[in-house]
Design a protein around this motif. Structure first.
Motif, short mmCIF file in Angstrom:
data_model
loop_
_atom_site.label_atom_id
_atom_site.label_comp_id
_atom_site.label_asym_id
_atom_site.label_seq_id
_atom_site.Cartn_x
_atom_site.Cartn_y
_atom_site.Cartn_z
N LEU A 51 0.68 -1.18 -0.05
CA LEU A 51 -0.04 -0.03 -0.07
C LEU A 51 1.04 1.24 -0.07
O LEU A 51 0.49 2.18 -0.68
N ALA A 52 2.01 1.16 0.59
CA ALA A 52 2.84 2.38 0.82
C ALA A 52 3.62 2.55 -0.58
O ALA A 52 3.35 3.56 -1.24
N GLN A 53 3.84 1.63 -1.28
CA GLN A 53 4.45 1.56 -2.78
C GLN A 53 3.35 2.09 -3.70
O GLN A 53 3.60 2.96 -4.39
N TYR A 54 1.98 1.62 -3.64
CA TYR A 54 1.00 2.05 -4.35
C TYR A 54 0.98 3.54 -4.43
O TYR A 54 0.84 4.54 -5.00
N LYS A 55 0.92 3.99 -2.91
CA LYS A 55 0.57 5.44 -2.70
C LYS A 55 1.74 6.42 -3.14
O LYS A 55 1.50 7.37 -3.79
N ARG A 56 3.19 5.99 -3.19
CA ARG A 56 4.20 6.83 -3.78
C ARG A 56 4.28 6.68 -5.28
O ARG A 56 4.35 7.76 -5.94
N TRP A 57 3.63 5.49 -5.98
CA TRP A 57 3.56 5.60 -7.23
C TRP A 57 2.34 6.61 -7.76
O TRP A 57 2.50 7.28 -8.71
N ALA A 58 1.32 6.46 -7.11
CA ALA A 58 0.10 7.41 -7.24
C ALA A 58 0.54 8.74 -7.07
O ALA A 58 0.15 9.74 -7.89
#
Length: 122
Positions: A51-58
């Motif tokens: 979830l933290a990685q998806y937040k960084r990507w978004a």
């Protein structure tokens, strides 16, 4: 005369920003398929890390979309081709699609629990 190629920073998704700016400068892409693969990368293994990685990507993709490196602006003002602009737009608008994809993915379970039909009556 020699050219300098480097990563372009200023976004958490610097690899996409770098490729976009290189294409806007008129450079062409080439595929090098090595055997064995040269770079395999790593992915987060747990839920919170994912979830933290998806937040960084978004966040990074949204920054690119709202910056001067917007694919539409680069295709108008620089050498980014129309097809490249569309390809980068598909990537860059991914964070904007997320709420709609979440609603669509919850439609099936909702219809199973509440028993309405989302299909039109014939």
């Amino acid at each position: 005369m020699y050219l300098q190629i480097a990563w372009v920073y200023g976004s958490t998704t610097e690899d996409i920003l770098t490729g976009q700016r290189i294409h806007a400068a008129g450079w062409k892409s080439a595929l090098l398929n090595t055997n064995p693969p040269a770079f395999l990368g790593s992915a987060p293994t747990g839920g919170p890390a994912s979830l933290a990685q998806y937040k960084r990507w978004a966040t990074g993709l949204f920054e690119i979309l709202l910056s001067r490196n917007n694919p539409i602006l680069l295709s108008i003002c620089r050498h980014l081709q129309f097809r490249q602009c569309l390809a980068y737009l598909v990537i860059d608008v991914w964070p904007l699609r997320a709420p709609f994809e979440l609603c669509y993915s919850l439609l099936g379970p909702y219809c199973l629990l509440a028993n309405p039909s989302f299909l039109p009556k014939v």
